[in-house]
Motif scaffolding. Structure first.
Motif, PDB file in Angstrom:
ATOM      1  N   GLY A   1       0.815  -1.213   0.000  1.00  0.00           N
ATOM      2  CA  GLY A   1       0.000   0.000   0.000  1.00  0.00           C
ATOM      3  C   GLY A   1       0.852   1.268   0.000  1.00  0.00           C
ATOM      4  N   TYR A   2       0.145   2.430   0.051  1.00  0.00           N
ATOM      5  CA  TYR A   2       0.815   3.731   0.048  1.00  0.00           C
ATOM      6  C   TYR A   2       0.610   4.409   1.400  1.00  0.00           C
ATOM      7  N   ARG A   3       1.527   5.243   1.742  1.00  0.00           N
ATOM      8  CA  ARG A   3       1.401   6.087   2.930  1.00  0.00           C
ATOM      9  C   ARG A   3       1.615   7.553   2.543  1.00  0.00           C
ATOM     10  N   GLN A   4       1.102   8.439   3.430  1.00  0.00           N
ATOM     11  CA  GLN A   4       1.186   9.875   3.146  1.00  0.00           C
ATOM     12  C   GLN A   4       2.638  10.353   3.203  1.00  0.00           C
ATOM     13  N   CYS A   5       2.949  11.184   2.235  1.00  0.00           N
ATOM     14  CA  CYS A   5       4.288  11.758   2.158  1.00  0.00           C
ATOM     15  C   CYS A   5       4.336  13.041   2.988  1.00  0.00           C
ATOM     16  N   TRP A   6       5.399  13.260   3.787  1.00  0.00           N
ATOM     17  CA  TRP A   6       5.506  14.455   4.632  1.00  0.00           C
ATOM     18  C   TRP A   6       6.665  15.354   4.232  1.00  0.00           C
ATOM     19  N   HIS A   7       7.525  14.868   3.398  1.00  0.00           N
ATOM     20  CA  HIS A   7       8.639  15.686   2.920  1.00  0.00           C
ATOM     21  C   HIS A   7       8.688  15.601   1.399  1.00  0.00           C
ATOM     22  N   PHE A   8       8.985  16.758   0.788  1.00  0.00           N
ATOM     23  CA  PHE A   8       8.880  16.825  -0.667  1.00  0.00           C
ATOM     24  C   PHE A   8      10.131  17.472  -1.258  1.00  0.00           C
ATOM     25  N   GLU A   9      10.340  17.159  -2.504  1.00  0.00           N
ATOM     26  CA  GLU A   9      11.342  17.837  -3.321  1.00  0.00           C
ATOM     27  C   GLU A   9      10.624  18.570  -4.441  1.00  0.00           C
ATOM     28  N   PHE A  10      11.242  19.673  -4.861  1.00  0.00           N
ATOM     29  CA  PHE A  10      10.627  20.495  -5.904  1.00  0.00           C
ATOM     30  C   PHE A  10      11.593  20.667  -7.065  1.00  0.00           C
ATOM     31  N   SER A  11      11.015  21.012  -8.182  1.00  0.00           N
ATOM     32  CA  SER A  11      11.816  21.221  -9.392  1.00  0.00           C
ATOM     33  C   SER A  11      12.821  22.353  -9.163  1.00  0.00           C
ATOM     34  N   ASP A  12      14.021  22.156  -9.687  1.00  0.00           N
ATOM     35  CA  ASP A  12      15.068  23.168  -9.518  1.00  0.00           C
ATOM     36  C   ASP A  12      15.283  23.985 -10.788  1.00  0.00           C
ATOM     37  N   GLU A  13      14.234  24.120 -11.577  1.00  0.00           N
ATOM     38  CA  GLU A  13      14.371  24.878 -12.827  1.00  0.00           C
ATOM     39  C   GLU A  13      14.661  26.353 -12.566  1.00  0.00           C
ATOM     40  N   ASP A  14      14.313  26.857 -11.368  1.00  0.00           N
ATOM     41  CA  ASP A  14      14.611  28.240 -11.015  1.00  0.00           C
ATOM     42  C   ASP A  14      15.865  28.351 -10.160  1.00  0.00           C
ATOM     43  N   GLY A  15      16.653  27.321 -10.125  1.00  0.00           N
ATOM     44  CA  GLY A  15      17.868  27.343  -9.331  1.00  0.00           C
ATOM     45  C   GLY A  15      17.551  27.194  -7.855  1.00  0.00           C
TER      46      GLY A  15
END
Length: 670
Positions: free
Chosen positions: A245-259
């Motif tokens: 199964g899946y569990r809720q994510c609490w930490h995220f990464e974001f696109s670095d297109e803006d540096g």
């Protein structure tokens, strides 16, 4: 002189020179004869000649009838020095004379009323205050009087007025930056569940494919501490991972297109279960709604000038502090304060501009005062494109504007507010400074202060006798005069019998207007496309539309223009249902935004002209109250797109139709 006496008449042949005012002259015969104290030349000396028909003319006497003989003899007035020929027949004072004298006396009353009643029209004898003519009961007449007086002394639009109107329009740009830049601070970025430290060598695409759901919010329920990544292969990866199964994510990464630049969403992980952007935006709008209401009372109480500059200071200082927020709660709290200050600056600066000019320039300058709003959309898009980090962007739109505080000392107060408050010393100083800059000092009337004193409302006039006894004051305190005027309660005025209909329609118009305007302005990204390009194009077209609206207003009138600028955007929003592709939807939405932008520029002037000076700021504030409520509803309006992508635009279209009907029910202004 020779006199010939005939029956029934008396003729004199006056002999003498033209300068002879002795015997025989008209002056000597005023009483039926003449008297002469000094003998004239060539004439016999005559001491007294009294002509009386009954005593000295036998041929004029008629034998009395039997009735006359029975009547008592009448008084002989011939020897009375006050008698004349007429009084011998009519008497000095008879019943007939009394009757007509009494009737003729009545003609003195209307004249006396017209002469003396003016005293009571200007002064209340009991309280010594100005009369109701200068009070609150005739506020429109009083406001018209103030407008004409100040128009004569300051002019409609002079270089002095033009300079300050241009400077005050900058404050609209400052507020727009704080309102609109939030769109770029929460610009969408691609995100996914963050990789564990032991799997950082793994590529993002591979990590996303094997570990999480498509929306990036859920992560496979695997013990990632036991998994390693070596030689482009996963070690200890469970074979039945797809069945887990899946569990809720609490930490995220974001696109670095803006540096290294971060958005607000990226800073505080406001995605998935923490997506509270609507609530964050609502905090600013709640503050704006409160500022819309209270700004009117504050500026009417303390003046436009000090209110404006004080809240510009608050806006800039707290805007800079916002850039150092350490949590979402701190960010939201500061946004409430900035929203309150921004709306106050918007309302007060606009009202001050409108009250500086007169005539048709009030409409033109009022619309041009909103022009920087559209220009600010373009500048905000360019600035946000160059400065991608939300903290740096917040500092860029906040602290540089502290330089505007340098004009605080020279900024003029509203002349209409000064006159309404009876602050004539400040008003006269303002008029003289304006006259010096305009080069019209010589044309100022020498007694213009007296003219202004006569126009001061009764509620602010000083009592004529400042040495009133303590006893009389105590009596007045125990039994207040209900007719005496006190400070005006603006809430009671705008909802009085005269203005309640105008106020209710104003609330409806502003509510529907702002739902369309900010529904399109703050959520252009919801329609797709590049948010920077969309904002720049929409702002440019809106600026052109505002300039064209001035010509439209002058040609067809302000009310008809508002009806058209409300109806057409509504129809454009409804027409999106007929467009087959997204490009057509964006085009119609952009057209609607530009048209409603022109309406947004005109409506403050139209609202301000509906109310007198003493409650004008509060009346515009009531409109902004409705706009604040609309701003709170806008974020939730776009939640309807989860039901149908075009449902928000359909709601805006209906709002446009309702607003057009409400404007048609308003009274027109000149």
């Amino acid at each position: 002189m020779s006199g010939v006496l005939r029956r029934g008449s008396l003729n004199f042949d006056c002999v003498g020179g033209p300068r002879d005012k002795g015997r025989g002259s008209l002056e000597a015969n005023l009483y039926g004869g003449y008297r002469e104290t000094r003998p004239g030349p060539k004439t016999p000396e005559i001491s007294v000649i009294a002509l009386d028909f009954r005593r000295y003319s036998d041929d004029l006497k008629k034998p009395p009838s039997a009735e006359q003989r029975e009547q008592p003899p009448s008084r002989d007035l011939s020897q009375d020095e006050d008698s004349d020929v007429i009084s011998n027949f009519l008497g000095h004072y008879t019943r007939w004379s009394f009757l007509w004298t009494l009737l003729l006396c009545l003609f003195q009353l209307p004249t006396t009323f017209h002469l003396f009643m003016f005293v009571f029209q200007l002064t209340d004898v009991r309280s010594g205050e100005a009369s109701p003519m200068l009070g609150d009961g005739n506020m429109e007449d009083l406001d018209l009087l103030h407008t004409k007086l100040l128009e004569r002394l300051l002019g409609c639009l002079t270089p002095w007025q033009g300079m300050w109107c241009a400077l005050l329009s900058i404050f609209q740009a400052i507020c727009t930056f704080h309102i609109f830049v939030y769109v770029f601070q929460i610009a969408p970025k691609d995100f996914w569940c963050a990789r564990p430290e032991n799997l950082m060598q793994m590529s993002v695409s591979e990590w996303r494919n094997i570990s999480q759901s498509s929306n990036g919010c859920l992560l496979l329920d695997v013990d990632y501490t036991q998994v390693t990544y070596e030689n482009n292969q996963l070690i200890n990866w469970p074979e039945n991972a797809t069945n887990l199964g899946y569990r809720q994510c609490w930490h995220f990464e974001f696109s670095d297109e803006d540096g290294s630049a971060k958005t607000l969403v990226q800073e505080f992980d406001l995605v998935c279960g923490r997506d509270i952007l609507s609530l964050v935006e609502t905090c600013f709008l709640v503050g704006a709604a409160a500022g819309a209401v209270l700004s009117g009372w504050i500026s009417d109480r303390f003046g436009r000038r000090h209110t404006l500059m004080a809240f510009v200071t608050i806006q800039s200082v707290f805007g800079g502090i916002l850039a150092f927020s350490t949590s979402v709660a701190m960010f939201m709290s500061l946004r409430v304060i900035i929203g309150f200050a921004s709306m106050t600056v918007t309302v007060v600066s606009f009202v001050l501009v409108v009250e500086l000019v007169s005539g048709k320039w009030r409409t033109i300058i009022g619309i041009l005062n909103i022009l920087p709003v559209a220009i600010s959309y373009v500048l905000s898009a360019g600035l946000a494109y160059l400065i991608r980090d939300w903290r740096h962007l917040q500092l860029a739109i906040s602290w540089p504007w502290l330089i505007m505080l340098s004009i605080w000392f020279w900024l003029p107060e509203s002349p209409r507010w000064l006159l309404a408050q009876g602050r004539l010393d400040e008003l006269c100083g303002l008029i003289e400074r304006a006259a010096r800059m305009n080069g019209t000092s010589a044309s100022l009337p020498s007694n213009y202060r007296k003219t202004l004193e006569a126009a001061v409302p009764r509620a602010v006039q000083s009592p004529p006798d400042a040495t009133t006894s303590v006893e009389s004051k105590a009596v007045e305190a125990d039994a207040p005069d209900p007719s005496a005027s006190g400070p005006v309660n603006p809430l009671l005025v705008v909802f009085s019998a005269k203005y309640w209909r105008t106020t209710c329609l104003t609330l409806v118009i502003w509510l529907t207007l702002i739902i369309i305007y900010f529904g399109l302005t703050l959520h252009l990204s919801n329609l797709g496309g590049n948010i920077y390009i969309n904002s720049a194009v929409a702002g440019t077209v809106e600026a052109v539309s505002i300039c064209i609206s001035i010509l439209v207003v002058l040609k067809v009138g302000i009310r008809r223009s508002l009806i058209g600028y409300m109806l057409l955007p509504g129809l454009c929003c409804l027409a999106t249902n007929l467009v087959p592709n997204q490009t057509g939807v964006i085009a119609l939405a952009t057209i609607a935004k530009c048209l409603i932008g022109a309406n947004n520029a005109i409506i403050p002037t139209y609202t301000a002209m509906q109310y007198p000076t003493i409650v004008r700021n509060f009346g515009v504030g009531m409109g902004n109250l409705a706009s604040g409520i609309a701003l709170i509803l806008v974020p939730f309006l776009w939640q309807l797109e989860h039901i149908d992508p075009l449902l928000p635009l359909n709601v805006m279209g209906v709002c446009g139709l309702i607003g057009a009907v409400a404007i048609s029910l308003m009274k027109d202004v000149v």
